[in-house]
Design a protein around this motif. Structure first.
Motif, PDB file in Angstrom:
ATOM      1  N   GLY A   1      27.146  11.062  59.795  1.00 30.35           N
ATOM      2  CA  GLY A   1      26.377  10.066  59.052  1.00 30.35           C
ATOM      3  C   GLY A   1      25.211  10.676  58.294  1.00 30.35           C
ATOM      4  N   VAL A   2      24.502  11.593  58.937  1.00 30.39           N
ATOM      5  CA  VAL A   2      23.315  12.196  58.319  1.00 30.39           C
ATOM      6  C   VAL A   2      23.701  13.219  57.250  1.00 30.39           C
ATOM      7  N   ASN A   3      24.621  14.112  57.578  1.00 31.62           N
ATOM      8  CA  ASN A   3      24.922  15.247  56.700  1.00 31.62           C
ATOM      9  C   ASN A   3      25.985  14.959  55.638  1.00 31.62           C
TER      10      ASN A   3
ATOM     11  N   HIS B   1      19.464   8.738  56.346  1.00 27.82           N
ATOM     12  CA  HIS B   1      18.243   9.393  56.819  1.00 27.82           C
ATOM     13  C   HIS B   1      18.104   9.173  58.326  1.00 27.82           C
ATOM     14  N   GLU B   2      17.569  10.168  59.019  1.00 25.43           N
ATOM     15  CA  GLU B   2      17.424  10.044  60.470  1.00 25.43           C
ATOM     16  C   GLU B   2      16.632   8.805  60.864  1.00 25.43           C
ATOM     17  N   ALA B   3      15.641   8.443  60.044  1.00 21.04           N
ATOM     18  CA  ALA B   3      14.827   7.260  60.335  1.00 21.04           C
ATOM     19  C   ALA B   3      15.631   5.967  60.222  1.00 21.04           C
TER      20      ALA B   3
ATOM     21  N   LEU C   1      34.594   9.020  53.357  1.00 24.87           N
ATOM     22  CA  LEU C   1      33.474   8.660  52.491  1.00 24.87           C
ATOM     23  C   LEU C   1      32.661   9.886  52.086  1.00 24.87           C
ATOM     24  N   GLY C   2      31.979   9.748  50.960  1.00 27.94           N
ATOM     25  CA  GLY C   2      30.951  10.707  50.570  1.00 27.94           C
ATOM     26  C   GLY C   2      29.597  10.053  50.809  1.00 27.94           C
TER      27      GLY C   2
END
Length: 420
Positions: free
Chosen positions: A243-245, A250-252, A302-303
């Motif tokens: 999800g993040v990379n 965003h981690e937040a 997904l991208g």
């Protein structure tokens, strides 16, 4: 005189559902809270990522081993006494995690906790099977499975807050405090559950285990559980990193994603359970499998994607996964004979734990991480999950046919014409 169809819960049955759901909440939270604490433990205990991986997997494998070791004895005792014995061990293990000063102490504490905590789910399912007819078990499973969503919505955020405000030990001590209250309620209000003892055979524990493992109809149930766990657990270990990379979250924003998904599952889980009782467990399982396949293929390809789209897709994916788990769990409760329920559920729970650990391990071999953190081969992982889901659907059809024939032959067990 025929038995009146039963469709509403009595006050005591509502208590049983509530206490089992809360108990399951403590078990699930104890397992799930460890992963978000990873970045804290890596620093505080000065350990490597592989050492932390051992801490996480130690629980799953010891839980699986415990289920197999105790399965032969599971039908020899009052289910209430069995539940209290293993829940007390779980509380002691969690308390040891809450005071662990070193890595090796924590590792041993997790193994100890798994030995007891891993058996509780199977005892709970045996209790549900003993106390509720098949036409009500979907709803019961729907409420009990809310434990997973509740831990995501309430438990993990509270646990992380306590870890930041006090120490990483605090979430475990919080779980112990809640577990003590649950244990006292079980001691005070739960009635003995021992009807299965009246139909016991003279086989010893090892003979009982061997007979349970050798019945063909039980073996196909265990095979379905293996693939059910494999398909469900393969996406989890690298979901956050993906999800993040890969998706650009965003981690937040991760707490928002988890919170909304969890709240939606709190709403959908009871609805899915009720629907499985109304239209049939296997029909709901097929619908959940179809949704899971479609959403997995979309999600894994997904991208960079806007957060709101990711939230919608994530919720739909979890609706599919939850639909499969609730309906399959309810259908599986009808497979064993009354005198074999504890052993069957114990073995089934062990297989689920071990298969989940192996699935996470297999996922690690399929995907890889680049120097920038990008997760490669995630579409391949999605294809493997879809294949597992499709094969499981065929296995569950065989179980569906077996249970249908069994319930029609024993109408007292079905209470009403079964919708499975």
């Amino acid at each position: 005189m025929s038995e009146t169809p039963k469709s509403t819960f009595s006050g005591y049955e509502k208590f049983i559902i509530a206490i089992l759901a809360t108990l399951q909440f403590t078990i699930v939270l104890d397992f799930m809270v460890l992963s978000p604490l990873g970045y804290i433990l890596l620093d505080k205990l000065d350990i490597t990522t592989s050492q932390f991986g051992f801490v996480v997997s130690a629980y799953a494998f010891s839980a699986g081993a415990a289920g197999l070791l105790t399965a032969g004895f599971a039908d020899k005792f009052d289910r209430k006494k069995m539940l209290l014995f293993f829940y007390t061990g779980f509380m002691i293990g969690t308390f040891l995690c809450g005071i662990a000063p070193t890595y090796h102490f924590l590792l041993m504490a997790r193994i100890f906790t798994g030995l007891f905590g891993g058996v509780i789910g199977s005892i709970s399912f045996a209790i549900i099977t003993d106390l509720f007819p098949i036409n009500m078990r979907g709803r019961v499973m729907g409420f009990v499975q809310m434990a997973f969503a509740s831990s995501q919505v309430l438990g993990i955020p509270i646990g992380l807050y306590l870890a930041k405000e006090f120490s990483w030990h605090a979430p475990f001590l919080m779980i112990v405090g809640l577990s003590v209250i649950v244990g006292l309620l079980i001691v005070t209000y739960m009635k003995p559950i021992n009807a299965h003892l009246k139909i016991q055979t003279q086989r010893n524990a090892f003979q009982h285990l061997g007979k349970t493992l050798s019945r063909p109809e039980y073996l196909q149930g265990f095979a379905a559980t293996t693939l059910l766990a494999t398909g469900g657990f393969m996406l989890m270990p690298f979901g956050t990193a993906y999800g993040v990379n890969n998706l650009g979250i965003h981690e937040a924003q991760l707490p928002t994603l988890y919170m909304i998904t969890g709240i939606c599952m709190l709403v959908f889980s009871p609805f899915i359970g009720k629907l499985s009782d109304k239209i049939g467990k296997y029909k709901v399982f097929l619908a959940g499998s179809a949704i899971t396949c479609i959403m997995t293929l979309i999600y894994c390809n997904l991208g960079v994607t806007p957060l709101w789209i990711i939230i919608v897709l994530n919720v739909l994916l979890f609706v599919g996964i939850t639909g499969r788990m609730i309906s399959a769990s309810a259908l599986m409760t009808a497979v064993p004979e009354p005198q074999d329920r504890g052993a069957f559920m114990g073995i089934n729970s062990s297989i689920q734990q071990i298969a989940g650990g192996l699935a996470a391990l297999l996922a690690g071999f399929i995907v890889s991480e680049t120097s920038t953190g990008f997760i490669e081969h995630y579409p391949t992982l999605g294809n493997v999950v879809v294949a597992a889901v499709i094969i499981t659907a065929f296995l569950m059809y065989r179980i569906h046919k077996y249970v249908t024939a069994k319930l029609l032959a024993t109408p007292a067990e079905a209470v009403v014409k079964p919708t499975i």
